[in-house]
Design a protein around this motif. Sequence first.
Motif, mmCIF file in Angstrom:
data_model
loop_
_atom_site.group_PDB
_atom_site.id
_atom_site.type_symbol
_atom_site.label_atom_id
_atom_site.label_comp_id
_atom_site.label_asym_id
_atom_site.label_seq_id
_atom_site.Cartn_x
_atom_site.Cartn_y
_atom_site.Cartn_z
ATOM 1 N N HIS A 209 30.790 -34.708 12.418
ATOM 2 C CA HIS A 209 29.790 -34.169 13.347
ATOM 3 C C HIS A 209 28.828 -33.187 12.671
ATOM 4 N N TRP A 212 25.302 -33.601 13.865
ATOM 5 C CA TRP A 212 25.146 -33.121 15.248
ATOM 6 C C TRP A 212 24.944 -31.613 15.282
ATOM 7 N N TYR A 213 25.753 -30.892 14.492
ATOM 8 C CA TYR A 213 25.634 -29.435 14.460
ATOM 9 C C TYR A 213 24.292 -29.000 13.872
ATOM 10 N N ARG A 215 21.476 -30.657 14.011
ATOM 11 C CA ARG A 215 20.424 -30.895 15.004
ATOM 12 C C ARG A 215 20.471 -29.853 16.123
ATOM 13 N N LEU A 216 21.673 -29.377 16.435
ATOM 14 C CA LEU A 216 21.801 -28.329 17.446
ATOM 15 C C LEU A 216 21.052 -27.065 17.019
ATOM 16 N N GLU A 251 27.953 -36.518 24.022
ATOM 17 C CA GLU A 251 27.631 -35.518 23.013
ATOM 18 C C GLU A 251 26.123 -35.290 22.929
ATOM 19 N N ASP A 252 25.338 -36.331 23.181
ATOM 20 C CA ASP A 252 23.885 -36.162 23.186
ATOM 21 C C ASP A 252 23.436 -35.245 24.318
ATOM 22 N N LEU A 255 24.211 -31.824 23.181
ATOM 23 C CA LEU A 255 23.244 -31.466 22.151
ATOM 24 C C LEU A 255 21.907 -31.056 22.771
ATOM 25 N N ARG A 256 21.430 -31.850 23.736
ATOM 26 C CA ARG A 256 20.131 -31.561 24.344
ATOM 27 C C ARG A 256 20.145 -30.214 25.057
ATOM 28 N N ALA A 259 20.831 -27.249 22.470
ATOM 29 C CA ALA A 259 19.689 -26.945 21.605
ATOM 30 C C ALA A 259 18.612 -26.190 22.363
ATOM 31 N N ARG A 285 31.463 -29.865 23.272
ATOM 32 C CA ARG A 285 31.429 -31.097 22.480
ATOM 33 C C ARG A 285 32.818 -31.711 22.350
#
Length: 522
Positions: A209, A212-213, A215-216, A251-252, A255-256, A259, A285
Amino acid sequence: MSSAFAGTDLLTVMPDVSAYGYPPDPGLTLDSGVPDMAGTGVPDMTGIGTPDLTALSDPVGEAVGQLADQVQDMIVPALIGLADLSGALLVTRLALRGTQALAAFNNKVAAEQEALSRRQMALETGSECWRRAAEAAAGINARITVLGLEPSGPGDPPLPAPVQPVGVPLDLLWKRLAETERALRRVEAQRAARATARLPFDHARDPEHADWYDRLRERRRQSLIRYAEGGPAPEPEATTPEHTESTALTEDDVLREGAALLAGLPLAFTSAGRDLIDDCLAEARRAVGRRPTAVRRYLDEAALIAHKESERALLADRARQDAALQLGALQAAAPEGVDTLPDASQAVEVLQRALRTGVAPSGAAERTVRQALVSRSAALQRAYLVAALRRATEQWGEGSVQGRMDADHWDFAPAAWGGEYWLRVRLTSTGQARVFTMRRPLTPEEERDPATAARDAERCAESSGYVGELGRLTEAEGVRAEFAWSTGQVRTGEPAPGLARSGRKPSARRRPAPPKYRDKDH
């Protein structure tokens, strides 16, 4: 007794008022680094690049481009630089209103941006431009003081020096404000990035991940970059969850929402508050695959923590900036030529404590601070009124001669009066302007001479005309004084030391007459 009196009403703080009259002659060469418009003595702004300046945000960004372009239309004396008395009064008035009022002023600048770009700068808009520049400097300096409370960290740019608005030509002051604003934003963005950069995610333990992190965190990084480059400060977004508790979140989705939450944290947000948010996002998450029904609960908890901690951080930051602004006003040295200002040591102690703790003073402590600011503002305003009345007197009639007696009391003699008669101007303790027709003591023969009474009557009639002109001249100095004249006996006394019997030419530095009515500075 032949005299006039008027209540004094300060309409506008003119930029070039000092306790000693006019600043240096505007004909002096100014090494401003800006080319002169052929023979005018006014800097040519057309060759100065503006893209970086207009990209900045309030208070410098939206105003500097429009106002700098209009500097060449301003009255020449104000280009010499803001005088110490005018500057001190402007800053003290702002300190009474606080940084929240400064923020409202910044919004007003943005709202008036189009109007400012079309407006031809006249006398009153010139003084408004100076007021805005002085207030922008005070706000920037308060932010510098607050940032200076914390030590610099790795990679921090150097903190810029405070902006001194007094004695700097207006075009250079706006340029300096823009440069300082840019440097200050870089420091604020770097420190905010460091304070909110901590994430409890260990890429080595969770390599799957790692992207993912990253992008967060990216949206927060981009928001700080935009701010450093002149964009708006980060602020929370009004978002509506797209899923209810009964809908499974991915998870998306985490994330959205996460963030957006991180990107909107204020600059003053602390690392301690960020740790709690990070933990909630990490658990959200993980819960996607383990306990889907708990994901929304973790996200809501993160949003609640962000809201509460943001409010706390903003209140503490505002308390510190208000304290810094007020300390700057109370600790500034008295302008040269102004009597000692009221003692403010107790208020200074209160404000220094607020600066350390981030807790705004309340109750008796708040009253102590306000009383100190009110007393200082009143003392500076009185000094300003005296200086403005003196300046008006210096423009008063052809061939006039002036001698000054003390801080609130000076004499003026028209050359045609031969030095035997003069006008005495004074400002009373209640702020009332008084003008008296004066003469030297008479000899016994002069007292018996019928011509003496005729001369007294003639001088009283002429005094009425001088007083009417004085009212118009004082308004050009930003002070309304509508004199009421009463005819009576001439006062007897001794003139001020240095009051000559022969005339001299009046100063050529007359201001154009302002509009009859003008809004007060707030």
